[in-house]
Design an enzyme around this catalytic site. Structure first.
Site, PDB file in Angstrom:
ATOM      1  N   GLY A 135      28.824  37.087  38.550  1.00 33.69           N
ATOM      2  CA  GLY A 135      28.752  38.552  38.476  1.00 33.69           C
ATOM      3  C   GLY A 135      29.858  39.200  39.286  1.00 33.69           C
ATOM      4  O   GLY A 135      30.598  38.531  40.002  1.00 33.69           O
ATOM      5  N   ASP A 171      33.320  38.749  50.868  1.00 37.38           N
ATOM      6  CA  ASP A 171      33.421  40.026  51.577  1.00 37.38           C
ATOM      7  C   ASP A 171      33.591  41.214  50.633  1.00 37.38           C
ATOM      8  O   ASP A 171      33.643  42.362  51.071  1.00 37.38           O
ATOM      9  CB  ASP A 171      34.564  39.980  52.594  1.00 37.38           C
ATOM     10  CG  ASP A 171      35.928  39.758  51.933  1.00 37.38           C
ATOM     11  OD1 ASP A 171      35.989  39.643  50.690  1.00 37.38           O
ATOM     12  OD2 ASP A 171      36.931  39.691  52.673  1.00 37.38           O
ATOM     13  N   GLY A 172      33.733  40.926  49.328  1.00 33.49           N
ATOM     14  CA  GLY A 172      33.868  42.019  48.362  1.00 33.49           C
ATOM     15  C   GLY A 172      35.257  42.644  48.325  1.00 33.49           C
ATOM     16  O   GLY A 172      35.485  43.613  47.608  1.00 33.49           O
ATOM     17  N   ARG A 179      41.836  48.301  37.185  1.00 36.89           N
ATOM     18  CA  ARG A 179      42.115  47.464  36.021  1.00 36.89           C
ATOM     19  C   ARG A 179      41.582  48.135  34.764  1.00 36.89           C
ATOM     20  O   ARG A 179      40.508  48.712  34.768  1.00 36.89           O
ATOM     21  CB  ARG A 179      41.451  46.108  36.234  1.00 36.89           C
ATOM     22  CG  ARG A 179      41.551  45.168  35.064  1.00 36.89           C
ATOM     23  CD  ARG A 179      41.386  43.733  35.496  1.00 36.89           C
ATOM     24  NE  ARG A 179      39.991  43.369  35.714  1.00 36.89           N
ATOM     25  CZ  ARG A 179      39.614  42.142  36.086  1.00 36.89           C
ATOM     26  NH1 ARG A 179      40.522  41.208  36.321  1.00 36.89           N
ATOM     27  NH2 ARG A 179      38.341  41.853  36.266  1.00 36.89           N
ATOM     28  N   ASP A 213      33.823  32.227  32.965  1.00 36.99           N
ATOM     29  CA  ASP A 213      33.692  33.635  33.376  1.00 36.99           C
ATOM     30  C   ASP A 213      35.042  34.338  33.348  1.00 36.99           C
ATOM     31  O   ASP A 213      35.104  35.564  33.490  1.00 36.99           O
ATOM     32  CB  ASP A 213      33.067  33.743  34.775  1.00 36.99           C
ATOM     33  CG  ASP A 213      33.790  32.891  35.800  1.00 36.99           C
ATOM     34  OD1 ASP A 213      33.892  31.664  35.595  1.00 36.99           O
ATOM     35  OD2 ASP A 213      34.258  33.444  36.812  1.00 36.99           O
TER      36      ASP A 213
HETATM   37  P1  AMP Z   1      37.277  34.630  40.353  1.00 34.61           P
HETATM   38  O1  AMP Z   1      37.595  33.270  40.896  1.00 34.61           O
HETATM   39  O2  AMP Z   1      38.113  35.729  40.926  1.00 34.61           O
HETATM   40  O3  AMP Z   1      37.220  34.666  38.868  1.00 34.61           O
HETATM   41  O4  AMP Z   1      35.813  34.972  40.875  1.00 34.61           O
HETATM   42  C1  AMP Z   1      34.705  34.155  40.668  1.00 34.61           C
HETATM   43  C2  AMP Z   1      33.461  34.803  41.250  1.00 34.61           C
HETATM   44  O5  AMP Z   1      33.603  34.982  42.659  1.00 34.61           O
HETATM   45  C3  AMP Z   1      33.160  36.186  40.703  1.00 34.61           C
HETATM   46  O6  AMP Z   1      31.759  36.316  40.626  1.00 34.61           O
HETATM   47  C4  AMP Z   1      33.732  37.106  41.754  1.00 34.61           C
HETATM   48  O7  AMP Z   1      33.114  38.368  41.754  1.00 34.61           O
HETATM   49  C5  AMP Z   1      33.437  36.345  43.017  1.00 34.61           C
HETATM   50  N1  AMP Z   1      34.360  36.671  44.110  1.00 34.61           N
HETATM   51  C6  AMP Z   1      35.664  36.316  44.228  1.00 34.61           C
HETATM   52  N2  AMP Z   1      36.192  36.780  45.374  1.00 34.61           N
HETATM   53  C7  AMP Z   1      35.196  37.454  46.001  1.00 34.61           C
HETATM   54  C8  AMP Z   1      35.111  38.163  47.249  1.00 34.61           C
HETATM   55  N3  AMP Z   1      36.144  38.288  48.074  1.00 34.61           N
HETATM   56  N4  AMP Z   1      33.911  38.726  47.542  1.00 34.61           N
HETATM   57  C9  AMP Z   1      32.856  38.610  46.738  1.00 34.61           C
HETATM   58  N5  AMP Z   1      32.869  37.968  45.570  1.00 34.61           N
HETATM   59  C10 AMP Z   1      34.032  37.384  45.205  1.00 34.61           C
HETATM   60 MG    MG Z   2      36.858  35.964  37.545  1.00 33.51          MG
END
Ligand code: AMP
Ligand code: MG
Length: 467
Positions: A83, A117-118, A168, A244
């Site tokens: 998510g 950390d979001g 985005r 995802d």
């Molecule tokens: P990604 O590798 O960017 O496709 O992200 C995979 C998952 O990790 C997704 O659910 C993102 O929302 C979550 N995510 C990535 N980086 C962060 C972050 N710094 N804080 C919270 N969630 C993250």
């Molecule tokens: Mg992603």
């Protein structure tokens, strides 16, 4: 001005997201704004509005921020709950060209954040901006980047880094993983609602066909096969082809540890965590099939009331992916080789070029095919090319040099130039970023300093997931 937001996802798909507001950025500073894209969306923004609205410092009127639920196979292992852990969908903007999501990324924690950390750092958000805008300029389906705003906050990765938010724009953020989230919970009603929504939004011509869900699967297969063939043509390595990160719309999405291959080497991997080479350059077409099989699994109950029959139908479609991809790849190669018509021998011609090319710069080889003097220095061993070139010349015919220039970018975001620009931006100097951005936005125009491969001292390129 105000943004005339619509919220079809939130309206049509209750139970697939959570309402949550972005964190307000304490001291936002606009780093880059994509004015042509803003104009195409019908947004006449002042810099101050862009700064405040695209950093979370203020919510644009009419926004209704949500975090979307999705699951996903990450490096082959299933995570039932991912998510939007650091993204907020503000809403959709409807233009004559269609409906587009406007999403903030790096805008704070959500109930999906798990341990994260979001947040996001300036470097990775500017990287997404650069690479996505290059893909768009090169004609490859992609999400777009509207703005990057520094938040004035520090984020902690391997070290302390300046934080940023990316705005985005996407045809939608429906992913293979969105379907997986609900399929994994046996929530058939929501899988069907998602499929209906995907058809209405991305494939409206399928709404009236007799078997719309099978047609949806076919349509996603078609768009994704074409997309991956385009990536291969550019030497693009996504780096994290998790389910995802595969969009139902057929756009490239989620630019993390991605990059462009320089010397042709099928096993090229940039991502520091991809030890097995799962997402290596030459593996991407296989992962295409693997990921689409995961999508097909979620749709099985919609394909036929008799499960065995449904599985048979799905398997039949999955068997067709490899040949379809091959057809798309040959079409991309025909274009890159400047061939005007189709000949059954073209596939072999392209394969033989691949056999002659290892080590030679991917981008410049295609660009220089018609100029043997410029081509030779790209090769350590020209033997195979010397045999191949006359065959290609005979096949390509008159005026091929111009066709090569129109089909093959001169400038790509070369890894050493991207790193140079991002390092400077992290230190507060945006000039190298803007110069590189200007060059990659006109990729078919030669721009000397951006065309050359990395100097030998640059070493093996590694990208990091801690984005
Ligand atoms: P990604 O590798 O960017 O496709 O992200 C995979 C998952 O990790 C997704 O659910 C993102 O929302 C979550 N995510 C990535 N980086 C962060 C972050 N710094 N804080 C919270 N969630 C993250
Ligand atoms: Mg992603």
């Amino acid at each position: 001005m105000t943004i005339a937001f619509d919220h079809s996802y939130a309206r049509d798909l209750p139970g697939t997201y959570l309402r949550v507001a972005p964190d307000p950025a304490p001291a936002p500073r606009l780093l880059v704004l994509n004015r042509p894209l803003a104009a195409a969306l019908g947004l006449e923004l002042t810099d101050d509005q862009a700064r405040d609205w695209f950093s979370g410092a203020a919510l644009p009127p009419g926004a209704d921020p949500i975090a979307q639920a999705y699951a996903g196979h990450q490096f082959g292992g299933f995570s039932p709950q991912l998510g939007d852990g650091r993204a907020h969908l503000l809403g959709e903007v409807v233009t004559p060209e269609g409906r587009f999501d406007l999403q903030l990324k790096g805008s704070g924690r959500t109930p999906f954040s798990r341990g994260g950390d979001g947040k996001a750092a300036v470097g990775p958000m500017l990287r997404e901006y650069l690479i996505s805008e290059f893909m768009a300029a090169a004609g490859v389906p992609t999400t777009r980047s509207l703005a990057v705003v520094a938040t004035g906050e520090e984020v902690w990765r391997e070290t302390k880094l300046p934080g940023a938010v990316l705005a985005r724009v996407a045809a939608s953020h429906l992913r293979v993983g969105t379907f997986q989230f609900f399929a994994a919970r046996s929530d058939q009603a929501r899988v069907k609602a998602l499929a209906d929504y995907a058809i209405a939004r991305h494939y409206p011509e399928l709404a009236e066909v007799e078997t719309p869900y099978l047609a949806l699967l076919d349509a996603v297969i078609a768009r994704q096969a074409r997309l991956i063939a385009e990536w291969m043509g550019l030497g693009f390595i996504h780096g994290v082809m998790n389910t995802d990160n595969m969009a139902i719309s057929g756009e490239t999405i989620d630019y993390g540890p991605c990059g462009f291959m320089e010397g042709y080497a099928p096993g090229t991997v940039f991502s520091s965590i991809d030890h097995q080479g799962r997402y290596a350059y030459a593996n991407q077409p296989l992962i295409l099939g693997w990921n689409l099989a995961r999508l097909a699994e979620t749709l099985v109950p919609l394909l036929d009331p008799v499960q065995e029959k449904a599985i048979e139908i799905a398997n039949d479609r999955l068997t067709g992916i490899a040949p379809r991809y091959r057809t798309e790849w040959v079409a991309v190669m025909r274009r890159k080789l400047g061939l005007l018509d189709q000949d059954p021998a073209d596939a072999q011609l392209a394969d033989d070029l691949m056999a002659a090319m290892p080590g030679a710069d991917w981008t410049l080889t295609f660009r220089r095919l018609a100029d043997e003097t410029a081509l030779r220095p790209l090769f350590d061993d020209f033997t195979k090319m010397a045999e191949w070139l006359p065959r290609w010349r005979a096949r390509a015919g008159e005026g091929v040099a111009q066709r090569l220039d129109a089909a093959n970018p001169a400038v790509i975001p070369r890894n050493h130039k991207v790193e140079e620009a991002l390092a400077a931006a992290t230190d507060g100097d945006m000039a190298p970023f803007h110069a590189l951005l200007a060059a990659i936005q006109e990729p078919f125009t030669e721009a000397e300093p951006y065309m050359l491969p990395a100097p030998t001292g640059f070493g093996q390129y590694v990208t990091f997931c801690g984005t």
